[in-house]
Design an enzyme around this catalytic site. Structure first.
Site, PDB file in Angstrom:
ATOM      1  N   GLY A   1       0.700  -1.139   0.330  1.00 38.87           N
ATOM      2  CA  GLY A   1       0.110  -0.035  -0.245  1.00 38.87           C
ATOM      3  C   GLY A   1       1.063   1.324   0.032  1.00 38.87           C
TER       4      GLY A   1
ATOM      5  N   VAL B   1      -4.630  -6.883  -6.127  1.00 41.63           N
ATOM      6  CA  VAL B   1      -4.466  -7.446  -5.156  1.00 41.63           C
ATOM      7  C   VAL B   1      -6.407  -8.040  -5.549  1.00 41.63           C
ATOM      8  CG1 VAL B   1      -4.001  -6.850  -2.534  1.00 41.63           C
ATOM      9  CG2 VAL B   1      -6.269  -5.727  -3.812  1.00 41.63           C
TER      10      VAL B   1
ATOM     11  N   TYR C   1     -18.887   9.331   3.020  1.00 42.40           N
ATOM     12  CA  TYR C   1     -17.648   7.406   2.577  1.00 42.40           C
ATOM     13  C   TYR C   1     -18.162   6.517   2.127  1.00 42.40           C
ATOM     14  CZ  TYR C   1     -13.977   5.774   4.346  1.00 42.40           C
ATOM     15  OH  TYR C   1     -12.617   4.644   4.972  1.00 42.40           O
TER      16      TYR C   1
ATOM     17  N   LYS D   1     -14.825  -0.777   5.572  1.00 40.72           N
ATOM     18  CA  LYS D   1     -14.042  -0.406   6.842  1.00 40.72           C
ATOM     19  C   LYS D   1     -15.306  -1.178   7.613  1.00 40.72           C
ATOM     20  CE  LYS D   1     -11.010   1.917   5.098  1.00 40.72           C
ATOM     21  NZ  LYS D   1      -9.649   1.045   4.450  1.00 40.72           N
TER      22      LYS D   1
ATOM     23  N   ALA E   1      -5.663   8.400  -1.373  1.00 39.84           N
ATOM     24  CA  ALA E   1      -6.731   7.751  -1.629  1.00 39.84           C
ATOM     25  C   ALA E   1      -8.258   8.972  -0.859  1.00 39.84           C
ATOM     26  CB  ALA E   1      -6.906   5.930  -0.455  1.00 39.84           C
TER      27      ALA E   1
HETATM   28  P1  NAD Z   1      -3.296   5.311  -0.389  1.00 40.65           P
HETATM   29  O1  NAD Z   1      -3.630   6.237  -1.288  1.00 40.65           O
HETATM   30  O2  NAD Z   1      -0.942   6.172   0.180  1.00 40.65           O
HETATM   31  O3  NAD Z   1      -2.867   4.302  -0.388  1.00 40.65           O
HETATM   32  C1  NAD Z   1      -3.878   2.987  -0.329  1.00 40.65           C
HETATM   33  C2  NAD Z   1      -3.569   2.422  -1.235  1.00 40.65           C
HETATM   34  O4  NAD Z   1      -3.866   0.927  -1.987  1.00 40.65           O
HETATM   35  C3  NAD Z   1      -2.454   2.431  -2.709  1.00 40.65           C
HETATM   36  O5  NAD Z   1      -0.727   1.973  -1.918  1.00 40.65           O
HETATM   37  C4  NAD Z   1      -2.728   1.422  -4.104  1.00 40.65           C
HETATM   38  O6  NAD Z   1      -2.011   1.704  -4.695  1.00 40.65           O
HETATM   39  C5  NAD Z   1      -3.243   0.710  -3.085  1.00 40.65           C
HETATM   40  N1  NAD Z   1      -4.424  -0.051  -4.127  1.00 40.65           N
HETATM   41  C6  NAD Z   1      -5.405   0.711  -4.252  1.00 40.65           C
HETATM   42  N2  NAD Z   1      -6.297  -0.685  -4.847  1.00 40.65           N
HETATM   43  C7  NAD Z   1      -5.107  -1.707  -5.066  1.00 40.65           C
HETATM   44  C8  NAD Z   1      -5.096  -2.716  -5.397  1.00 40.65           C
HETATM   45  N3  NAD Z   1      -6.315  -2.892  -6.637  1.00 40.65           N
HETATM   46  N4  NAD Z   1      -4.542  -3.850  -5.351  1.00 40.65           N
HETATM   47  C9  NAD Z   1      -3.441  -2.935  -4.398  1.00 40.65           C
HETATM   48  N5  NAD Z   1      -2.682  -2.456  -3.632  1.00 40.65           N
HETATM   49  C10 NAD Z   1      -4.291  -1.334  -4.189  1.00 40.65           C
HETATM   50  O7  NAD Z   1      -3.315   5.966   0.977  1.00 40.65           O
HETATM   51  P2  NAD Z   1      -3.465   5.851   2.464  1.00 40.65           P
HETATM   52  O8  NAD Z   1      -4.589   6.914   3.281  1.00 40.65           O
HETATM   53  O9  NAD Z   1      -2.303   5.468   2.680  1.00 40.65           O
HETATM   54  O10 NAD Z   1      -4.786   4.695   2.489  1.00 40.65           O
HETATM   55  C11 NAD Z   1      -3.809   3.380   3.174  1.00 40.65           C
HETATM   56  C12 NAD Z   1      -5.210   2.829   3.741  1.00 40.65           C
HETATM   57  O11 NAD Z   1      -5.196   3.658   4.972  1.00 40.65           O
HETATM   58  C13 NAD Z   1      -6.859   2.907   3.150  1.00 40.65           C
HETATM   59  O12 NAD Z   1      -6.953   1.758   3.894  1.00 40.65           O
HETATM   60  C14 NAD Z   1      -6.963   4.159   3.859  1.00 40.65           C
HETATM   61  O13 NAD Z   1      -8.338   3.304   3.556  1.00 40.65           O
HETATM   62  C15 NAD Z   1      -6.534   3.732   5.195  1.00 40.65           C
HETATM   63  N6  NAD Z   1      -6.819   5.184   6.433  1.00 40.65           N
HETATM   64  C16 NAD Z   1      -6.741   6.447   5.406  1.00 40.65           C
HETATM   65  C17 NAD Z   1      -7.124   7.376   6.394  1.00 40.65           C
HETATM   66  C18 NAD Z   1      -6.885   8.877   5.616  1.00 40.65           C
HETATM   67  O14 NAD Z   1      -7.914   9.702   6.320  1.00 40.65           O
HETATM   68  N7  NAD Z   1      -5.247   8.845   4.356  1.00 40.65           N
HETATM   69  C19 NAD Z   1      -7.905   7.598   7.187  1.00 40.65           C
HETATM   70  C20 NAD Z   1      -7.544   5.906   7.745  1.00 40.65           C
HETATM   71  C21 NAD Z   1      -7.803   4.902   7.025  1.00 40.65           C
END
Ligand code: NAD
Length: 261
Positions: free
Chosen positions: A13, A65, A154, A161, A194
């Site tokens: 990720g 994935v 969302y 989630k 994201a």
């Molecule tokens: P990000 O965009 O940096 O990371 C998201 C990742 O998901 C990317 O690396 C992307 O390549 C990967 N991804 C998407 N589709 C995919 C696929 N088909 N196969 C493999 N990988 C795939 O954003 P982030 O905010 O760092 O997100 C990481 C996690 O944290 C996510 O689950 C997100 O929901 C969660 N999250 C984010 C926040 C926020 O506010 N940014 C808060 C809580 C949770």
């Protein structure tokens, strides 16, 4: 102190240096962990390889994935290179941006299923493959965001989630007897690729900053530190946990009227 000396783990990720997975990776590498990374396709490969190099990683693997075989191949690759694995960070989510604004009621069947596959079920498939390489126990971690209450825009991701958090608990039950711990971090809003897909994201950051108990937003270093705890032996007695790293926002029942302009 090297909390993760002699430990090997996979990070799924990292998209760029703003990714939560990158904040986690830096903390883990700093505590002695050897890391492998997955990326999705050629355009992200160009971003992820230099980042992986900077932490001394020698293993980067293309893994979308959506493709079950690519998940299996990823762990086969790790088995060939390392033989075993100590931890996995699953920091992966996706939904069609057009369905991350407006009403949940309009969610399409296609996007519901695809979002669930990528953002929720992939963690179960990853856990199954990883567990085969965790003969001496291990630790799995996923990333979640508000699933117990409604957040404007969302939508389907909130539903994903909820399912991801429940998966975390069931996986913790199934894998506990093998000494494998499964936890999730529920992070507050952070400006990443994201998160920028969510409608009115700027309002979300501002609201959390104004109304969280600590009166600030969290950052990828905050999440990295908590991930380090959950993945290391410091959390040897912790599993099935949804650990909030959100500056206390989840404890707020009602914002302070003095803070509403
Ligand atoms: P990000 O965009 O940096 O990371 C998201 C990742 O998901 C990317 O690396 C992307 O390549 C990967 N991804 C998407 N589709 C995919 C696929 N088909 N196969 C493999 N990988 C795939 O954003 P982030 O905010 O760092 O997100 C990481 C996690 O944290 C996510 O689950 C997100 O929901 C969660 N999250 C984010 C926040 C926020 O506010 N940014 C808060 C809580 C949770």
């Amino acid at each position: 102190m090297s909390l993760l000396k002699d430990k090997k783990g996979l990070i799924m990720g990292v998209a760029n240096e703003r990714s939560i997975a990158w904040g986690i990776s830096k903390k883990l590498a700093n505590e002695g962990a050897e890391l492998a990374f997955t990326y999705v396709g050629e355009s992200l490969k160009k971003r992820v390889i230099p980042l992986a190099d900077s932490l001394g990683s020698k293993l980067t693997i293309d893994c979308n994935v959506e493709n079950e075989q690519q998940i299996k191949d990823t762990f086969e690759n790790i088995k060939q290179k390392w033989g075993n694995i100590d931890f996995v960070v699953h920091s992966v989510a996706f939904s069609d941006k057009s369905e991350l604004s407006g009403e949940y009621l309009g969610t399409s069947r296609h996007n519901f299923l695809n979002s669930m596959l990528i953002s929720c079920f992939s963690f179960t498939e990853v856990a199954r493959e990883a567990a085969d390489l965790m003969k001496k126990g291990g630790s799995l971690l996923t990333l979640t965001y508000e699933s117990t209450r409604v957040i404007p825009n969302y939508n389907v991701m909130g539903v994903c989630k909820s399912a991801l958090e429940t998966s975390t608990k069931y996986l913790a039950r199934d894998l506990g007897k093998k000494g494998i711990r499964v936890n999730a971090i529920s992070a507050g809003p952070i400006k990443t690729l994201a998160a920028s897909a969510i409608g009115d994201a700027k309002f979300l950051y501002k609201w959390n900053e104004d109304h969280s108990l600590l009166k600030r937003n969290v950052n990828i270093e905050d999440v990295g530190n908590s991930a380090l705890y959950l993945l290391s032996d410091l959390a040897a007695g912790v599993t099935g946990e949804i650990h909030y790293v959100d500056a206390g926002y989840n404890k707020v029942g009602m914002p302070d009227p003095k803070n509403i302009s």
